[in-house]
Design an enzyme around this catalytic site. Sequence first.
Site, mmCIF file in Angstrom:
data_model
loop_
_atom_site.group_PDB
_atom_site.id
_atom_site.type_symbol
_atom_site.label_atom_id
_atom_site.label_comp_id
_atom_site.label_asym_id
_atom_site.label_seq_id
_atom_site.Cartn_x
_atom_site.Cartn_y
_atom_site.Cartn_z
ATOM 1 C CB ILE A 39 17.353 -39.473 9.805
ATOM 2 C CG1 ILE A 39 16.998 -38.995 8.409
ATOM 3 C CG2 ILE A 39 17.324 -40.990 9.893
ATOM 4 C CD1 ILE A 39 18.051 -39.321 7.361
ATOM 5 C CG ASN A 98 19.630 -48.021 22.121
ATOM 6 O OD1 ASN A 98 19.033 -48.262 23.157
ATOM 7 N ND2 ASN A 98 19.052 -47.414 21.094
ATOM 8 C CD GLN A 105 26.210 -49.000 19.644
ATOM 9 O OE1 GLN A 105 26.600 -49.856 20.441
ATOM 10 N NE2 GLN A 105 26.942 -47.952 19.295
ATOM 11 C CG HIS A 111 24.110 -42.752 18.998
ATOM 12 N ND1 HIS A 111 24.833 -43.822 18.511
ATOM 13 C CD2 HIS A 111 22.820 -43.177 19.035
ATOM 14 C CE1 HIS A 111 24.020 -44.832 18.255
ATOM 15 N NE2 HIS A 111 22.782 -44.467 18.569
ATOM 16 C CG HIS A 113 18.730 -42.278 20.988
ATOM 17 N ND1 HIS A 113 18.128 -42.290 19.753
ATOM 18 C CD2 HIS A 113 19.596 -43.322 20.988
ATOM 19 C CE1 HIS A 113 18.594 -43.294 19.040
ATOM 20 N NE2 HIS A 113 19.477 -43.942 19.758
HETATM 21 P P1 5GP Z 1 20.790 -46.698 17.684
HETATM 22 O O1 5GP Z 1 19.763 -47.747 17.362
HETATM 23 O O2 5GP Z 1 22.138 -47.057 17.147
HETATM 24 O O3 5GP Z 1 20.808 -46.314 19.145
HETATM 25 O O4 5GP Z 1 20.274 -45.394 16.977
HETATM 26 C C1 5GP Z 1 20.732 -44.936 15.747
HETATM 27 C C2 5GP Z 1 19.863 -43.764 15.371
HETATM 28 O O5 5GP Z 1 20.491 -43.078 14.323
HETATM 29 C C3 5GP Z 1 18.466 -44.163 14.877
HETATM 30 O O6 5GP Z 1 17.477 -43.566 15.705
HETATM 31 C C4 5GP Z 1 18.429 -43.635 13.443
HETATM 32 O O7 5GP Z 1 17.177 -43.078 13.094
HETATM 33 C C5 5GP Z 1 19.528 -42.599 13.439
HETATM 34 N N1 5GP Z 1 20.180 -42.455 12.139
HETATM 35 C C6 5GP Z 1 20.686 -43.467 11.383
HETATM 36 N N2 5GP Z 1 21.238 -42.973 10.264
HETATM 37 C C7 5GP Z 1 21.085 -41.621 10.322
HETATM 38 C C8 5GP Z 1 21.459 -40.557 9.442
HETATM 39 O O8 5GP Z 1 22.032 -40.759 8.368
HETATM 40 N N3 5GP Z 1 21.144 -39.304 9.819
HETATM 41 C C9 5GP Z 1 20.507 -39.042 11.014
HETATM 42 N N4 5GP Z 1 20.233 -37.746 11.294
HETATM 43 N N5 5GP Z 1 20.146 -40.013 11.870
HETATM 44 C C10 5GP Z 1 20.420 -41.293 11.522
#
Ligand code: 5GP
Length: 124
Positions: A39, A98, A105, A111, A113
């Site tokens: 997002i 992450n 994270q 997940h 990326h």
């Molecule tokens: P993390 O920091 O956990 O590795 O990454 C989480 C990712 O999830 C972030 O890049 C953030 O932009 C994405 N994200 C968080 N909430 C949502 C959501 O509701 N929808 C989508 N499509 N991405 C999300």
Amino acid sequence: MSQPPVHAPGNCIFCKIAAGQIPSRKVYEDEEIFVFDDIHPWAPVHFLMIPKVHIPSMAQVEPAHAALLGRMMALAPRLAAEQGCNPYPEGGFRMVVNTGTEGGQEVHHLHIHVMGGPRPWLKG
Ligand code: 5GP
Ligand code: ZN
């Protein structure tokens, strides 16, 4: 009645995205894997690959998950190309997982990326 822990599957934003309960731009789906655009993209191409099963992070990965994670890794190059990443070696893409708070994270559902496209990027 006690509240469920904040990272329980029933309260997990990515479980809800995989179930279609929260909208996302879907990139790919099969029985085990869901892929959707981030997002807040850091790069021209930025999607997230998740297992449908709720694994909180890489820290909980076990040998039984090897085939699933292997399928995700093997799927990434095809989806990267389909989503607009330029061909290797001039193009390419970046994969990041992450893990935990000190690992950066924020969403505690495992997940990957996948980021690519012409630089500069917002970050990463
Ligand atoms: P993390 O920091 O956990 O590795 O990454 C989480 C990712 O999830 C972030 O890049 C953030 O932009 C994405 N994200 C968080 N909430 C949502 C959501 O509701 N929808 C989508 N499509 N991405 C999300
Ligand atoms: Zn989840």
